[in-house]
Design a protein around this motif. Structure first.
Motif, short mmCIF file in Angstrom:
data_model
loop_
_atom_site.label_atom_id
_atom_site.label_comp_id
_atom_site.label_asym_id
_atom_site.label_seq_id
_atom_site.Cartn_x
_atom_site.Cartn_y
_atom_site.Cartn_z
N VAL A 69 0.89 -1.13 -0.11
CA VAL A 69 0.01 0.00 0.26
C VAL A 69 0.88 1.33 -0.26
CG1 VAL A 69 -1.76 1.21 1.90
CG2 VAL A 69 -1.73 -0.79 1.17
N CYS A 70 0.57 2.06 -0.62
CA CYS A 70 1.11 3.35 -1.24
C CYS A 70 0.41 4.29 -0.32
CB CYS A 70 1.35 3.58 -2.42
SG CYS A 70 2.62 5.52 -2.11
N ALA A 71 1.51 4.61 1.43
CA ALA A 71 0.41 6.09 1.67
C ALA A 71 1.34 6.50 3.02
CB ALA A 71 -0.66 4.61 2.92
N PRO A 72 1.90 7.21 2.14
CA PRO A 72 3.78 8.28 2.94
C PRO A 72 3.12 8.75 4.10
CG PRO A 72 3.43 8.76 0.46
CD PRO A 72 1.94 7.62 0.58
N GLY A 73 1.87 9.40 3.90
CA GLY A 73 1.59 10.48 5.13
C GLY A 73 0.70 9.55 6.42
N ALA A 74 0.73 8.11 6.44
CA ALA A 74 0.25 7.87 7.71
C ALA A 74 1.13 7.46 8.61
CB ALA A 74 -0.59 6.31 6.83
N ARG A 75 0.42 7.04 10.04
CA ARG A 75 0.53 6.58 10.63
C ARG A 75 1.09 5.38 11.02
NH1 ARG A 75 -1.48 8.96 14.73
NH2 ARG A 75 -2.68 10.14 12.98
N VAL A 76 -0.35 4.91 10.65
CA VAL A 76 -0.71 3.76 10.87
C VAL A 76 -1.94 3.05 10.09
CG1 VAL A 76 -2.28 2.04 12.17
CG2 VAL A 76 -0.65 3.47 13.42
N VAL A 77 -1.51 2.03 9.19
CA VAL A 77 -2.60 1.53 7.79
C VAL A 77 -2.23 -0.28 8.13
CG1 VAL A 77 -2.54 0.43 5.57
CG2 VAL A 77 -0.46 2.72 6.04
N GLU A 78 -3.85 -0.25 8.07
CA GLU A 78 -4.12 -1.63 8.70
C GLU A 78 -5.35 -2.11 7.51
OE1 GLU A 78 -5.56 -1.57 13.59
OE2 GLU A 78 -6.37 0.14 12.33
N LEU A 79 -4.94 -3.63 7.12
CA LEU A 79 -5.82 -4.41 6.17
C LEU A 79 -6.56 -4.95 7.13
CD1 LEU A 79 -5.66 -5.78 3.42
CD2 LEU A 79 -4.55 -7.56 3.90
N MET A 80 -8.31 -4.76 6.29
CA MET A 80 -9.21 -5.61 6.90
C MET A 80 -9.10 -6.52 5.02
SD MET A 80 -10.81 -2.70 9.11
CE MET A 80 -12.18 -3.78 9.70
N ALA A 81 -9.94 -7.90 5.43
CA ALA A 81 -10.43 -7.90 4.08
C ALA A 81 -10.32 -9.75 4.27
CB ALA A 81 -8.95 -8.88 2.73
N ASP A 82 -11.79 -10.67 3.52
CA ASP A 82 -11.84 -11.43 3.67
C ASP A 82 -10.64 -12.36 4.10
OD1 ASP A 82 -10.86 -11.83 1.55
OD2 ASP A 82 -12.62 -12.71 0.78
N PHE A 83 -9.65 -12.66 2.87
CA PHE A 83 -8.33 -13.53 3.59
C PHE A 83 -7.69 -13.87 5.37
CE2 PHE A 83 -6.84 -9.81 0.65
CZ PHE A 83 -6.00 -9.18 1.44
N VAL A 84 -8.36 -12.18 5.85
CA VAL A 84 -7.91 -12.52 6.89
C VAL A 84 -9.38 -12.77 8.41
CG1 VAL A 84 -5.40 -11.39 6.26
CG2 VAL A 84 -7.55 -9.99 6.66
N ASP A 85 -9.85 -12.76 8.05
CA ASP A 85 -11.42 -12.93 8.52
C ASP A 85 -11.85 -11.73 9.03
OD1 ASP A 85 -11.72 -15.98 8.72
OD2 ASP A 85 -10.13 -16.00 9.75
N TRP A 86 -11.56 -10.15 8.29
CA TRP A 86 -11.98 -9.11 9.01
C TRP A 86 -11.01 -8.54 10.02
CZ3 TRP A 86 -12.90 -6.57 3.83
CH2 TRP A 86 -13.95 -7.01 3.62
N LEU A 87 -10.76 -9.23 10.41
CA LEU A 87 -9.92 -8.72 11.86
C LEU A 87 -8.49 -7.61 10.62
CD1 LEU A 87 -9.47 -11.95 13.50
CD2 LEU A 87 -10.97 -10.10 14.11
N PRO A 88 -8.15 -6.34 11.17
CA PRO A 88 -7.34 -5.23 11.03
C PRO A 88 -5.78 -5.95 11.44
CG PRO A 88 -8.86 -4.88 13.36
CD PRO A 88 -9.17 -5.77 12.38
N VAL A 89 -5.69 -5.65 10.36
CA VAL A 89 -3.99 -6.95 10.72
C VAL A 89 -3.09 -5.04 10.13
CG1 VAL A 89 -4.47 -8.83 10.53
CG2 VAL A 89 -4.44 -7.69 8.01
N PRO A 90 -1.89 -5.20 11.10
CA PRO A 90 -0.56 -4.03 10.62
C PRO A 90 -0.18 -3.83 9.17
CG PRO A 90 -0.14 -4.80 12.58
CD PRO A 90 -1.62 -5.40 12.10
#
Length: 92
Positions: A17-38
């Motif tokens: 993910v390109c997010a240079p200004g972010a302090r924290v980026v979390e992925l939420m997806a069906d392949f991680v059971d919709w749990l936020p993973v950093p």
């Protein structure tokens, strides 16, 4: 957000993910059971993670700095069952 080719038969793929200004980026997806993973910050402003992603159609969202879910830019977006939006990606 990109998923590269599988590294081996376990379908481990890199998510970027390109997010240079972010302090924290979390992925939420069906392949991680919709749990936020950093994702892990890289020096160039990218964020990365490695996940088991089987081939097929998947639903994905991101959370930046703990605020609201957003669909990755330039991806196909649809309304979800909770009246929000979710991105779709086809993994081959």
């Amino acid at each position: 957000l990109l998923t590269g080719p599988a590294y081996d038969s376990t379908n481990i793929r890199e998510v970027k993910v390109c997010a240079p200004g972010a302090r924290v980026v979390e992925l939420m997806a069906d392949f991680v059971d919709w749990l936020p993973v950093p994702l892990i910050r890289q020096p160039n402003g990218e964020w990365r993670g490695y996940y088991h992603i089987a081939p097929g159609l998947h639903r994905v969202n991101l959370r930046l700095d703990g605020v609201d879910l957003v669909a990755p830019l330039n991806w196909s977006v649809e309304k979800d069952e909770f009246l929000g939006s979710v991105a779709q990606v086809l993994v081959r």
